[in-house]
Design a protein around this motif. Structure first.
Motif, PDB file in Angstrom:
ATOM      1  N   PHE A  10      30.256  42.530  77.623  1.00  0.00           N
ATOM      2  CA  PHE A  10      31.225  42.995  76.629  1.00  0.00           C
ATOM      3  C   PHE A  10      32.537  42.208  76.672  1.00  0.00           C
ATOM      4  CE2 PHE A  10      28.371  46.549  77.025  1.00  0.00           C
ATOM      5  CZ  PHE A  10      28.189  46.919  75.701  1.00  0.00           C
ATOM      6  N   CYS A  11      33.077  41.959  77.881  1.00  0.00           N
ATOM      7  CA  CYS A  11      34.378  41.289  77.968  1.00  0.00           C
ATOM      8  C   CYS A  11      34.289  39.860  78.509  1.00  0.00           C
ATOM      9  CB  CYS A  11      35.333  42.117  78.825  1.00  0.00           C
ATOM     10  SG  CYS A  11      34.842  42.292  80.549  1.00  0.00           S
ATOM     11  N   GLN A  12      33.102  39.391  78.888  1.00  0.00           N
ATOM     12  CA  GLN A  12      32.847  38.046  79.394  1.00  0.00           C
ATOM     13  C   GLN A  12      33.639  37.706  80.654  1.00  0.00           C
ATOM     14  OE1 GLN A  12      32.902  38.438  75.857  1.00  0.00           O
ATOM     15  NE2 GLN A  12      30.688  38.441  76.127  1.00  0.00           N
ATOM     16  N   ARG A  13      34.077  38.710  81.427  1.00  0.00           N
ATOM     17  CA  ARG A  13      34.740  38.473  82.710  1.00  0.00           C
ATOM     18  C   ARG A  13      33.707  38.539  83.814  1.00  0.00           C
ATOM     19  NH1 ARG A  13      39.045  43.023  82.561  1.00  0.00           N
ATOM     20  NH2 ARG A  13      38.896  42.746  84.802  1.00  0.00           N
ATOM     21  N   HIS A  14      33.946  37.830  84.905  1.00  0.00           N
ATOM     22  CA  HIS A  14      33.050  37.872  86.066  1.00  0.00           C
ATOM     23  C   HIS A  14      33.465  39.049  86.940  1.00  0.00           C
ATOM     24  CE1 HIS A  14      30.774  34.223  85.336  1.00  0.00           C
ATOM     25  NE2 HIS A  14      31.894  33.726  84.835  1.00  0.00           N
ATOM     26  N   ARG A  31      33.407  49.287  88.001  1.00  0.00           N
ATOM     27  CA  ARG A  31      34.242  49.741  86.890  1.00  0.00           C
ATOM     28  C   ARG A  31      35.406  48.766  86.721  1.00  0.00           C
ATOM     29  NH1 ARG A  31      38.440  51.522  84.752  1.00  0.00           N
ATOM     30  NH2 ARG A  31      39.703  51.202  86.595  1.00  0.00           N
ATOM     31  N   HIS A  32      35.682  48.402  85.485  1.00  0.00           N
ATOM     32  CA  HIS A  32      36.805  47.505  85.210  1.00  0.00           C
ATOM     33  C   HIS A  32      37.405  47.840  83.849  1.00  0.00           C
ATOM     34  CE1 HIS A  32      33.186  45.555  83.612  1.00  0.00           C
ATOM     35  NE2 HIS A  32      33.972  44.964  82.729  1.00  0.00           N
ATOM     36  N   ASP A  33      38.673  47.498  83.701  1.00  0.00           N
ATOM     37  CA  ASP A  33      39.401  47.785  82.460  1.00  0.00           C
ATOM     38  C   ASP A  33      39.185  46.666  81.450  1.00  0.00           C
ATOM     39  OD1 ASP A  33      40.483  50.056  83.637  1.00  0.00           O
ATOM     40  OD2 ASP A  33      42.220  48.954  84.395  1.00  0.00           O
ATOM     41  N   PRO A  34      39.203  46.985  80.155  1.00  0.00           N
ATOM     42  CA  PRO A  34      39.126  45.924  79.154  1.00  0.00           C
ATOM     43  C   PRO A  34      40.414  45.095  79.164  1.00  0.00           C
ATOM     44  CG  PRO A  34      39.388  48.069  78.097  1.00  0.00           C
ATOM     45  CD  PRO A  34      39.228  48.314  79.565  1.00  0.00           C
ATOM     46  N   GLU A  39      47.734  46.889  75.492  1.00  0.00           N
ATOM     47  CA  GLU A  39      48.213  46.793  74.109  1.00  0.00           C
ATOM     48  C   GLU A  39      47.589  47.861  73.208  1.00  0.00           C
ATOM     49  OE1 GLU A  39      46.644  43.996  75.531  1.00  0.00           O
ATOM     50  OE2 GLU A  39      48.506  43.117  76.261  1.00  0.00           O
ATOM     51  N   VAL A  40      46.293  48.146  73.392  1.00  0.00           N
ATOM     52  CA  VAL A  40      45.577  49.058  72.504  1.00  0.00           C
ATOM     53  C   VAL A  40      45.673  50.508  72.971  1.00  0.00           C
ATOM     54  CG1 VAL A  40      43.305  49.628  71.547  1.00  0.00           C
ATOM     55  CG2 VAL A  40      43.975  47.248  71.815  1.00  0.00           C
ATOM     56  N   PHE A  41      45.498  50.750  74.279  1.00  0.00           N
ATOM     57  CA  PHE A  41      45.384  52.111  74.774  1.00  0.00           C
ATOM     58  C   PHE A  41      46.624  52.618  75.507  1.00  0.00           C
ATOM     59  CE2 PHE A  41      41.093  50.244  74.777  1.00  0.00           C
ATOM     60  CZ  PHE A  41      40.500  51.068  73.838  1.00  0.00           C
ATOM     61  N   LEU A  45      43.721  55.681  80.933  1.00  0.00           N
ATOM     62  CA  LEU A  45      42.699  55.022  81.748  1.00  0.00           C
ATOM     63  C   LEU A  45      41.428  54.889  80.922  1.00  0.00           C
ATOM     64  CD1 LEU A  45      43.218  56.816  85.147  1.00  0.00           C
ATOM     65  CD2 LEU A  45      43.878  54.496  84.534  1.00  0.00           C
ATOM     66  N   VAL A  46      41.091  53.663  80.575  1.00  0.00           N
ATOM     67  CA  VAL A  46      39.921  53.391  79.748  1.00  0.00           C
ATOM     68  C   VAL A  46      39.116  52.302  80.434  1.00  0.00           C
ATOM     69  CG1 VAL A  46      39.119  52.605  77.510  1.00  0.00           C
ATOM     70  CG2 VAL A  46      41.182  53.972  77.661  1.00  0.00           C
ATOM     71  N   SER A  47      37.821  52.520  80.610  1.00  0.00           N
ATOM     72  CA  SER A  47      36.952  51.522  81.220  1.00  0.00           C
ATOM     73  C   SER A  47      36.338  50.639  80.145  1.00  0.00           C
ATOM     74  CB  SER A  47      35.830  52.196  82.001  1.00  0.00           C
ATOM     75  OG  SER A  47      36.350  52.895  83.095  1.00  0.00           O
ATOM     76  N   CYS A  48      35.975  49.413  80.530  1.00  0.00           N
ATOM     77  CA  CYS A  48      35.255  48.510  79.637  1.00  0.00           C
ATOM     78  C   CYS A  48      33.883  49.132  79.352  1.00  0.00           C
ATOM     79  CB  CYS A  48      35.096  47.149  80.308  1.00  0.00           C
ATOM     80  SG  CYS A  48      34.104  45.971  79.377  1.00  0.00           S
ATOM     81  N   ALA A  49      33.339  48.872  78.175  1.00  0.00           N
ATOM     82  CA  ALA A  49      32.025  49.411  77.815  1.00  0.00           C
ATOM     83  C   ALA A  49      30.929  48.872  78.735  1.00  0.00           C
ATOM     84  CB  ALA A  49      31.709  49.074  76.363  1.00  0.00           C
ATOM     85  N   GLY A  50      31.167  47.741  79.401  1.00  0.00           N
ATOM     86  CA  GLY A  50      30.179  47.175  80.308  1.00  0.00           C
ATOM     87  C   GLY A  50      30.281  47.686  81.735  1.00  0.00           C
ATOM     88  N   SER A  51      31.264  48.545  82.025  1.00  0.00           N
ATOM     89  CA  SER A  51      31.403  49.098  83.373  1.00  0.00           C
ATOM     90  C   SER A  51      30.178  49.910  83.744  1.00  0.00           C
ATOM     91  CB  SER A  51      32.637  49.995  83.453  1.00  0.00           C
ATOM     92  OG  SER A  51      33.809  49.231  83.388  1.00  0.00           O
ATOM     93  N   LEU A  52      29.759  49.780  84.989  1.00  0.00           N
ATOM     94  CA  LEU A  52      28.635  50.506  85.573  1.00  0.00           C
ATOM     95  C   LEU A  52      27.288  50.168  84.947  1.00  0.00           C
ATOM     96  CD1 LEU A  52      30.334  53.996  86.017  1.00  0.00           C
ATOM     97  CD2 LEU A  52      30.264  52.096  87.616  1.00  0.00           C
ATOM     98  N   ALA A  53      27.210  49.086  84.181  1.00  0.00           N
ATOM     99  CA  ALA A  53      25.939  48.647  83.598  1.00  0.00           C
ATOM    100  C   ALA A  53      25.058  48.049  84.692  1.00  0.00           C
ATOM    101  CB  ALA A  53      26.186  47.617  82.506  1.00  0.00           C
ATOM    102  N   ILE A  54      23.756  48.192  84.554  1.00  0.00           N
ATOM    103  CA  ILE A  54      22.809  47.595  85.499  1.00  0.00           C
ATOM    104  C   ILE A  54      22.412  46.227  84.961  1.00  0.00           C
ATOM    105  CG2 ILE A  54      20.525  47.794  86.527  1.00  0.00           C
ATOM    106  CD1 ILE A  54      20.918  50.792  86.601  1.00  0.00           C
TER     107      ILE A  54
END
Length: 90
Positions: A10-14, A31-34, A39-41, A45-54
């Motif tokens: 989702f965010c292309q971060r390693h 878990r990581h933040d977008p 700026e947006v939120f 506390l909002v997690s990236c949609a890719g947090s905790l993905a397998i």
């Protein structure tokens, strides 16, 4: 333990990925933040949609054969002469 890093889709971060129990070739992203969170939120506390993905872990799996490197240092390769100065525990 050093964890392998995998790119979040989702965010292309390693992001670090820990091994999933029972599935050693898979990992769960931490878990990581977008990137745009402040700026947006705001302060929410909002997690990236890719947090905790397998995800699939890169590189050799945990059952891969370890490779040993030959020692080039002469001092490290020498065997000690005499007792090592250690005491038996039992």
């Amino acid at each position: 333990m050093k964890m392998r890093r995998v790119e979040c889709e989702f965010c292309q971060r390693h992001i670090a990925a820990g091994i999933v129990a029972g599935r050693p070739s898979k990992g769960r992203l931490w878990r990581h933040d977008p990137m745009e969170r402040p700026e947006v939120f705001g302060d929410a506390l909002v997690s990236c949609a890719g947090s905790l993905a397998i995800v699939d872990l890169p590189g050799p799996g945990p059952g891969a054969q370890l490779e040993f490197v030959e020692v080039k240092d002469e001092l490290a390769a020498e065997e000690p002469v005499g007792p090592l100065g250690t005491l038996a525990m039992f």
